[in-house]
Design an enzyme around this catalytic site. Structure first.
Site, PDB file in Angstrom:
ATOM      1  N   PHE A 279      -0.271 -13.459  -9.009  1.00  0.00           N
ATOM      2  CA  PHE A 279      -0.286 -12.500 -10.111  1.00  0.00           C
ATOM      3  C   PHE A 279       1.114 -12.186 -10.650  1.00  0.00           C
ATOM      4  O   PHE A 279       1.336 -12.210 -11.845  1.00  0.00           O
ATOM      5  CB  PHE A 279      -0.945 -11.188  -9.672  1.00  0.00           C
ATOM      6  CG  PHE A 279      -2.313 -11.348  -9.063  1.00  0.00           C
ATOM      7  CD1 PHE A 279      -3.197 -12.317  -9.516  1.00  0.00           C
ATOM      8  CD2 PHE A 279      -2.727 -10.527  -8.015  1.00  0.00           C
ATOM      9  CE1 PHE A 279      -4.457 -12.477  -8.951  1.00  0.00           C
ATOM     10  CE2 PHE A 279      -3.993 -10.670  -7.454  1.00  0.00           C
ATOM     11  CZ  PHE A 279      -4.854 -11.650  -7.917  1.00  0.00           C
ATOM     12  N   GLN A 501      14.610   5.022  16.455  1.00  0.00           N
ATOM     13  CA  GLN A 501      15.467   6.123  16.906  1.00  0.00           C
ATOM     14  C   GLN A 501      15.262   6.399  18.390  1.00  0.00           C
ATOM     15  O   GLN A 501      16.225   6.639  19.129  1.00  0.00           O
ATOM     16  CB  GLN A 501      15.179   7.375  16.081  1.00  0.00           C
ATOM     17  CG  GLN A 501      16.175   8.501  16.287  1.00  0.00           C
ATOM     18  CD  GLN A 501      17.543   8.172  15.717  1.00  0.00           C
ATOM     19  OE1 GLN A 501      17.669   7.319  14.850  1.00  0.00           O
ATOM     20  NE2 GLN A 501      18.570   8.842  16.204  1.00  0.00           N
ATOM     21  N   GLY A 505      20.113   2.221  20.451  1.00  0.00           N
ATOM     22  CA  GLY A 505      20.725   0.947  20.094  1.00  0.00           C
ATOM     23  C   GLY A 505      19.808  -0.237  20.315  1.00  0.00           C
ATOM     24  O   GLY A 505      19.841  -1.219  19.551  1.00  0.00           O
ATOM     25  N   GLU A 528       1.353  -4.174  -3.311  1.00  0.00           N
ATOM     26  CA  GLU A 528       0.082  -3.565  -3.761  1.00  0.00           C
ATOM     27  C   GLU A 528       0.320  -2.287  -4.561  1.00  0.00           C
ATOM     28  O   GLU A 528      -0.499  -1.370  -4.547  1.00  0.00           O
ATOM     29  CB  GLU A 528      -0.843  -3.282  -2.572  1.00  0.00           C
ATOM     30  CG  GLU A 528      -1.195  -4.487  -1.721  1.00  0.00           C
ATOM     31  CD  GLU A 528      -2.002  -5.540  -2.461  1.00  0.00           C
ATOM     32  OE1 GLU A 528      -2.488  -5.259  -3.566  1.00  0.00           O
ATOM     33  OE2 GLU A 528      -2.122  -6.663  -1.927  1.00  0.00           O
TER      34      GLU A 528
END
Length: 546
Positions: A279, A501, A505, A528
């Site tokens: 589309f 979070q 790390g 969408e």
């Protein structure tokens, strides 16, 4: 009846009254003559979109109240459900009064919409005051998180044996076949393996909503939500693989000729053929009225397509393209667009796009990798004479619009699955990892995150299921579908962010699944219909209904 369910019912009435006041304010500004003025709606986007978020929040409260009522009627509304209800209502009512988040740094507040008086009335409602004081508190969040750590989950039964069985079946399949491999597939940028696709076909993934007479399950959009949610809980790409079949099946089932239905639907339902939706175009995005890809009928009745398409998911392995193109260049805008059913050859070991006149290049992406994205170029690509959907020109845009409700409901369900995946990973890490000699899950800020992750998932999930039920009743639900997609995408992203979070790390490291979920969640607010498009459709639609 539980006092909290009764209070929630009254709070829903108050929240909807506040949303109605916002609706009146928006209609006054963008529809002064009784009809929406497009130029005014565009100029007043913040007002329109802010109202859309207010209305969505109110309807999420209503859907959550309905969930609580159904649970109590079936004897399933226990302490965990009560805590979820209290935290959810306390938070969303506070947002209505203090600022509903449209994104991380955009909040819609009563004053800027001219709703100070309506907000004061909402804040004065006794049940609203109760939830503000006793709903989303540190104590309720801790109690909720404690139960979640013990393995409890808020009620998810649908009061339908078939629906509950579908959830269980796909949860087991995902746990055994998708989740253990998803991260390796993601890191290797592999397509979902053919054997997994075949197993999904055996389970009926590609024919959930296709009628039984054409080999589908004929189960409707609520069942589709369950399948998409559970598969996406393992990997969004698994949940999304059926989206293309859903879109193609609805396009053909609702608009196709008898011959087109007989030819394509059984093979879509069985998974024998895999479709792709073609589309969007470069520099066009959501403005489908500006589609330029051209299809010309030849003397022998066939069609040739010329033009470029962009962001085409799963294009190389697909066997069928549903192509939105312009068949009448003399008719501007939507009226000149038609939908073609274009057969193509599936990728080979030697070539991704072996057909003459069709060329493709892969677009490398952060996440959502299991089907791959492509830019396509058509150079007199030939389509059979019977490829015009419904046998009528100029109907392409209308045909496509009818599928957007289902596609957005399914996208909302995928978002819920991704959100659950984020929670699963976060809870596991928080209970396994220790810092300063203490489990991460014992720290209040982590506790708060876990409680809110599940609470918002329940609220977004119930809004999604509500929109699916409307669709299954044959009711128009473009507004409801948009709301579900809008909220679901925000919740999935928030949960993925909180998952990273909590991992610290390690969440930023590619080896940890949290990094994949973050990348996958981000796309949900774009495809969408981007969040801004959803909010515009909702706000305009409700203002027009005033």
């Amino acid at each position: 009846m539980s006092k909290w369910i009764e209070a929630a019912g009254a709070a829903v009435v108050a929240a909807r009254a506040y949303a109605a006041a916002a609706q009146g304010r928006v209609a006054q500004v963008i529809a002064p003559g009784g009809r929406v003025d497009s130029a005014l709606a565009d100029r007043e986007q913040r007002l329109v979109h802010g109202f859309a978020w207010i209305a969505t929040t109110a309807e999420a409260l209503a859907a959550t109240h309905d969930w609580a009522q159904r649970g109590q009627a079936a004897g399933r509304f226990g302490e965990l459900e009560e805590l979820t209800l209290r935290v959810g209502f306390g938070e969303y009512l506070a947002q209505l009064l203090g600022g509903v988040p449209m994104s991380q740094n955009e909040f819609v507040r009563p004053g800027e919409l001219g709703l100070a008086g309506a907000a004061a009335a909402l804040a004065a409602d006794p049940t609203v005051q109760t939830f503000l004081a006793e709903g989303n508190t540190a104590q309720t969040r801790l109690a909720l998180a404690t139960r979640l750590r013990a393995g409890e989950v808020p009620d998810e039964s649908l009061d339908d044996e078939t629906m509950d069985m579908i959830r269980d079946q796909f949860r087991v399949f995902t746990r055994n076949r998708i989740a253990p491999n998803a991260h390796a597939w993601h890191l290797a940028d592999d397509l979902i393996p053919d054997e997994i696709v075949a197993e999904m076909a055996e389970l009926g993934v590609f024919g959930v909503c296709i009628e039984e007479e054409f080999g589908g399950l004929g189960l409707g959009k609520l069942a589709m939500c369950l399948v998409s949610e559970e598969l996406s809980r393992g990997w969004i790409c698994a949940g999304s693989l059926g989206t293309r079949s859903e879109i193609a099946g609805e396009l053909i089932g609702a608009n196709g000729t008898p011959e087109q239905k007989a030819n394509w639907l059984p093979r879509l339902a069985s998974g024998e053929i895999l479709p792709t939706a073609v589309f969007t175009e470069p520099d066009v995005g959501s403005d489908l009225a500006s589609v330029r890809t051209r299809a010309v009928r030849q003397d022998d009745g066939s069609w040739t397509i010329k033009g470029a398409k962009n962001w085409i998911t799963h294009a190389a392995r697909a066997d069928l393209m549903t192509v939105l193109c312009r068949t009448n260049p003399d008719v501007p805008g939507y009226g000149g667009l038609s939908m073609l059913l274009a057969a193509k050859t599936r990728r080979t070991d030697a070539e991704d796009f072996p057909d003459e006149g069709l060329f493709g290049s892969e677009i490398e992406v952060l996440g959502y990798r299991g089907m791959r994205e492509y830019a396509l170029s058509f150079e007199d690509f030939r389509v059979a004479g019977d490829g015009l959907l419904g046998g009528a020109e100029g109907q392409g845009f209308k045909q496509l619009m009818r599928t957007f409700e289902g596609a957005r409901i399914q996208t909302a369900a995928r978002a819920i699955g991704v959100g659950w995946n984020a929670f699963d990973l976060a809870l596991r890490y928080a209970t396994e990892r220790k810092q300063f000699g203490t489990q991460l899950a014992d720290f209040p800020r982590v506790t708060d995150k876990l409680a809110m992750m599940v609470t918002e998932l329940v609220m977004a999930r119930e809004l999604t299921y509500s929109s699916a039920r409307h669709k299954d009743k044959g009711e128009r639900c473009d507004i409801e579908a948009g709301m579900a997609k809008l909220l679901g995408a925000r919740v999935a992203w928030a949960n993925a962010d909180m998952c990273v979070q909590i991992h610290g790390g390690n969440g930023y490291a590619l080896e940890y699944e949290a990094s994949r979920v973050l990348c996958d969640a981000r796309i949900l607010n774009i495809f969408e219909g981007a969040g801004e498009i959803q909010a515009h459709v909702i706000g305009r639609g409700l203002a027009a209904a005033r």
